[in-house]
Design an enzyme around this catalytic site. Structure first.
Site, PDB file in Angstrom:
ATOM      1  N   ASP A   1       2.118   2.873   3.451  1.00  0.00           N
ATOM      2  CA  ASP A   1       1.235   3.970   3.055  1.00  0.00           C
ATOM      3  C   ASP A   1       2.076   4.951   2.241  1.00  0.00           C
ATOM      4  O   ASP A   1       3.198   4.619   1.857  1.00  0.00           O
ATOM      5  CB  ASP A   1       0.607   4.641   4.289  1.00  0.00           C
ATOM      6  CG  ASP A   1      -0.858   5.029   4.053  1.00  0.00           C
ATOM      7  OD1 ASP A   1      -1.202   5.325   2.898  1.00  0.00           O
ATOM      8  OD2 ASP A   1      -1.643   5.038   5.010  1.00  0.00           O
TER       9      ASP A   1
ATOM     10  N   SER B   1     -18.881  10.776  -2.433  1.00  0.00           N
ATOM     11  CA  SER B   1     -20.065  10.336  -1.692  1.00  0.00           C
ATOM     12  C   SER B   1     -21.305  11.145  -2.062  1.00  0.00           C
ATOM     13  O   SER B   1     -22.427  10.729  -1.798  1.00  0.00           O
ATOM     14  CB  SER B   1     -19.802  10.447  -0.188  1.00  0.00           C
ATOM     15  OG  SER B   1     -19.538  11.789   0.149  1.00  0.00           O
TER      16      SER B   1
ATOM     17  N   HIS C   1       0.818  -1.227   0.000  1.00  0.00           N
ATOM     18  CA  HIS C   1       0.000   0.000   0.000  1.00  0.00           C
ATOM     19  C   HIS C   1       0.852   1.277   0.000  1.00  0.00           C
ATOM     20  O   HIS C   1       1.480   1.613   0.992  1.00  0.00           O
ATOM     21  CB  HIS C   1      -0.923  -0.013   1.219  1.00  0.00           C
ATOM     22  CG  HIS C   1      -1.887   1.132   1.253  1.00  0.00           C
ATOM     23  ND1 HIS C   1      -2.932   1.269   0.355  1.00  0.00           N
ATOM     24  CD2 HIS C   1      -1.967   2.221   2.068  1.00  0.00           C
ATOM     25  CE1 HIS C   1      -3.607   2.371   0.618  1.00  0.00           C
ATOM     26  NE2 HIS C   1      -3.038   2.970   1.652  1.00  0.00           N
TER      27      HIS C   1
ATOM     28  N   HIS D   1       1.029   5.540  -1.893  1.00  0.00           N
ATOM     29  CA  HIS D   1       0.383   6.607  -2.679  1.00  0.00           C
ATOM     30  C   HIS D   1       1.523   7.466  -3.229  1.00  0.00           C
ATOM     31  O   HIS D   1       1.820   8.527  -2.671  1.00  0.00           O
ATOM     32  CB  HIS D   1      -0.486   7.512  -1.795  1.00  0.00           C
ATOM     33  CG  HIS D   1      -1.613   6.866  -1.063  1.00  0.00           C
ATOM     34  ND1 HIS D   1      -2.919   6.992  -1.441  1.00  0.00           N
ATOM     35  CD2 HIS D   1      -1.649   6.126   0.074  1.00  0.00           C
ATOM     36  CE1 HIS D   1      -3.712   6.365  -0.579  1.00  0.00           C
ATOM     37  NE2 HIS D   1      -2.963   5.832   0.353  1.00  0.00           N
TER      38      HIS D   1
ATOM     39  N   GLU E   1      -8.218   4.485  -8.084  1.00  0.00           N
ATOM     40  CA  GLU E   1      -9.094   4.768  -6.936  1.00  0.00           C
ATOM     41  C   GLU E   1     -10.349   5.538  -7.345  1.00  0.00           C
ATOM     42  O   GLU E   1     -10.295   6.478  -8.131  1.00  0.00           O
ATOM     43  CB  GLU E   1      -8.329   5.596  -5.901  1.00  0.00           C
ATOM     44  CG  GLU E   1      -9.133   5.863  -4.644  1.00  0.00           C
ATOM     45  CD  GLU E   1      -8.289   6.560  -3.596  1.00  0.00           C
ATOM     46  OE1 GLU E   1      -8.021   5.940  -2.559  1.00  0.00           O
ATOM     47  OE2 GLU E   1      -7.893   7.735  -3.806  1.00  0.00           O
TER      48      GLU E   1
ATOM     49  N   HIS F   1      -9.535   1.520   1.913  1.00  0.00           N
ATOM     50  CA  HIS F   1      -9.261   1.944   3.296  1.00  0.00           C
ATOM     51  C   HIS F   1     -10.477   1.570   4.134  1.00  0.00           C
ATOM     52  O   HIS F   1     -11.615   1.731   3.685  1.00  0.00           O
ATOM     53  CB  HIS F   1      -9.058   3.465   3.366  1.00  0.00           C
ATOM     54  CG  HIS F   1      -7.845   3.952   2.631  1.00  0.00           C
ATOM     55  ND1 HIS F   1      -7.910   4.523   1.381  1.00  0.00           N
ATOM     56  CD2 HIS F   1      -6.544   3.964   2.979  1.00  0.00           C
ATOM     57  CE1 HIS F   1      -6.688   4.868   0.995  1.00  0.00           C
ATOM     58  NE2 HIS F   1      -5.838   4.533   1.943  1.00  0.00           N
TER      59      HIS F   1
ATOM     60  N   GLU G   1      -9.908   3.399   9.676  1.00  0.00           N
ATOM     61  CA  GLU G   1      -8.588   3.949   9.965  1.00  0.00           C
ATOM     62  C   GLU G   1      -8.592   4.740  11.270  1.00  0.00           C
ATOM     63  O   GLU G   1      -7.602   4.730  11.994  1.00  0.00           O
ATOM     64  CB  GLU G   1      -8.165   4.836   8.781  1.00  0.00           C
ATOM     65  CG  GLU G   1      -6.813   5.504   8.929  1.00  0.00           C
ATOM     66  CD  GLU G   1      -6.385   6.248   7.674  1.00  0.00           C
ATOM     67  OE1 GLU G   1      -7.220   6.337   6.734  1.00  0.00           O
ATOM     68  OE2 GLU G   1      -5.249   6.743   7.629  1.00  0.00           O
TER      69      GLU G   1
ATOM     70  N   HIS H   1     -12.090   4.182  -2.208  1.00  0.00           N
ATOM     71  CA  HIS H   1     -11.356   4.961  -1.215  1.00  0.00           C
ATOM     72  C   HIS H   1     -11.674   4.552   0.219  1.00  0.00           C
ATOM     73  O   HIS H   1     -10.782   4.208   0.980  1.00  0.00           O
ATOM     74  CB  HIS H   1     -11.574   6.474  -1.412  1.00  0.00           C
ATOM     75  CG  HIS H   1     -10.845   7.289  -0.380  1.00  0.00           C
ATOM     76  ND1 HIS H   1     -11.483   7.827   0.717  1.00  0.00           N
ATOM     77  CD2 HIS H   1      -9.543   7.609  -0.245  1.00  0.00           C
ATOM     78  CE1 HIS H   1     -10.596   8.459   1.465  1.00  0.00           C
ATOM     79  NE2 HIS H   1      -9.413   8.340   0.902  1.00  0.00           N
TER      80      HIS H   1
HETATM   81  C1  BEZ Z   1     -16.219  12.530  -0.354  1.00  0.00           C
HETATM   82  O1  BEZ Z   1     -16.239  12.785  -1.550  1.00  0.00           O
HETATM   83  O2  BEZ Z   1     -17.181  12.143   0.264  1.00  0.00           O
HETATM   84  C2  BEZ Z   1     -14.919  12.670   0.399  1.00  0.00           C
HETATM   85  C3  BEZ Z   1     -13.752  12.966  -0.275  1.00  0.00           C
HETATM   86  C4  BEZ Z   1     -12.567  13.074   0.459  1.00  0.00           C
HETATM   87  C5  BEZ Z   1     -12.564  12.871   1.813  1.00  0.00           C
HETATM   88  C6  BEZ Z   1     -13.738  12.577   2.464  1.00  0.00           C
HETATM   89  C7  BEZ Z   1     -14.938  12.465   1.760  1.00  0.00           C
HETATM   90 FE   FE2 Z   2      -3.576   4.912   2.287  1.00  0.00          FE
END
Ligand code: BEZ
Ligand code: FE2
Length: 404
Positions: A307, A144, A60, A62, A140, A205, A208, A178
């Protein structure tokens, strides 16, 4: 075909055999392992005090954030996340080819032959499609907010398609979700349908931070303000068990799991999924320490991983397992040392489906060697390696010698 001879051959096979004055014959794959093997083969004697072992695998990273040194805020998860959001564009822009090469060289010098890369933009593709190391390239998906998910999904598809053009034995395009708090279940479903159809490994993830725990359980905690301010969102988009259930029939590598409860770990175990343990990152963001005994008792395979440099000071995997050794003060150092080396070799190779990570007939010849003075007790070798090795001397990938 070539034969290597070493004082100690750490096989990391089922029995964790260490062969003193051992020999390994290989071309692309390992052909024979033992002692006093055929004589009429080109032989390299790695010399006095040499150790030959499987190359390490960092499941893992980035690399897109490798320009970070002192930019991001440590000490608390939400402060760190806010700093990532604020500095993201600058960090991405600041990482050009030299920055990627530096990150890859640091891994290579520390014996890493393969790594799992989380790619959020595709900006890392140009460098990673041609690296000598093996890459599992996790495209990735994030998002939301229902109003934004179609566009974000399309962008993810474009990146996935582009990366698939470079698919090879050493570059394996794949998918990353993500996290449960940041990806809408509708696009998780679509992305995982692709993973199932194409037999891709998936990374996500999971659990965490305490903030993630409180948000997903009760729509409370530090994420409440974060989501209100950044996304005008009052509620989490999923529950943890709903989230985990979406990964049925997909080979999944969950990252962190520090705050996972018994029920979630049992679910992870029942799906034959694995966990990445990233102790330095977890320490810097002050999110706690994975209970690796609990994970092992549930027969969940785990790997130690660095990470990204977005939450670490180094991509050196020997340093990462040394830190892990010192952090798990309740575990016996000798047995933990063996387990940690297993986690970055055999376990990690199995997690990423690479057919490497152990010195056994039929595995890819992904090998590293270095020198360590004689160990009085051979079983101390794992601990002594973790204490003394930062950089390796020689590396082979698919049987080919790699300059380091
Ligand atoms: C989201 O798009 O919901 C989001 C993006 C980055 C961090 C946390 C939430
Ligand atoms: Fe990570």
């Amino acid at each position: 075909m070539i034969k290597l001879k070493a004082n100690y051959v750490l096989t990391m096979n089922e029995k964790n055999e260490i062969i003193e004055n051992g020999e390994v014959i290989f071309d692309k794959k390992i052909i024979k392992v033992g002692k006093n093997l055929e004589k009429n083969i080109k032989t390299i004697d790695l010399g006095k005090n040499s150790v030959l072992m499987p190359g390490l695998i960092n499941t893992h990273t980035h690399l897109e954030f490798s320009a970070n040194q002192t930019t991001l805020i440590y000490g608390d998860f939400i402060s760190w996340l806010n700093s990532v959001i604020a500095k993201r564009e600058n960090l991405l822009n600041d990482c050009r080819s030299h920055c990627y090469q530096k990150a890859i060289n640091q891994m290579k010098k520390s014996g890493v032959v393969a790594f799992g890369e989380i790619s959020s933009t595709g900006l890392d593709l140009e460098q990673l499609k041609k690296t000598e190391l093996k890459v599992v390239y996790f495209n990735e998906i994030i998002g939301s907010n229902p109003a934004a998910i179609d566009a974000l999904y399309q962008d993810f598809l474009n990146r996935l398609n582009e990366s698939e053009k470079y698919k090879s034995e050493k570059f394996i395009p794949s998918i990353s979700i993500h996290s449960p708090y940041s990806v809408h279940p509708l696009i998780i479903k679509k992305a995982l349908d692709i993973a199932r159809k194409k037999n891709m490994i998936v990374s996500a993830h999971f659990m965490e931070s305490q903030a993630e725990r409180e948000w997903l359980d009760n729509n409370k905690g530090d994420f409440k303000i974060f989501f209100k301010q950044n996304l005008n969102q009052e509620k989490a988009v999923t529950s943890t068990i709903e989230f985990l259930s979406q990964f049925e029939q997909v080979k999944t590598h969950f990252i962190h799991g520090v705050w996972a409860n018994e029920k979630e770990l049992q679910k992870i175990s029942s799906m034959n999924a694995s966990i990445a343990h990233c102790p330095v990152s977890n320490r810097l963001l002050n999110t706690g320490l994975l209970d690796i005994e609990r994970v092992k008792n549930l027969q969940i395979p785990y790997s130690v991983a660095t990470d990204g440099l977005s939450s670490n000071y180094s991509l050196n995997l020997f340093k990462e397992i040394r830190t892990s050794l010192f952090m798990h003060t309740g575990l016996h150092p000798k047995y933990l040392a063996k387990d940690l080396i297993k986690s970055v070799t055999k376990n990690a190779g199995d997690i990423l489906n690479l057919n490497n990570g152990s010195i056994e007939v039929g595995k890819f010849a992904d090998l590293i060697s270095f020198k360590l003075s004689k160990c009085l007790n051979i079983e101390d070798l794992y601990l002594q390696i973790i204490l003394h090795i930062n950089e390796i001397e020689k590396m082979w990938i698919n049987g080919k010698k790699i300059e380091i």
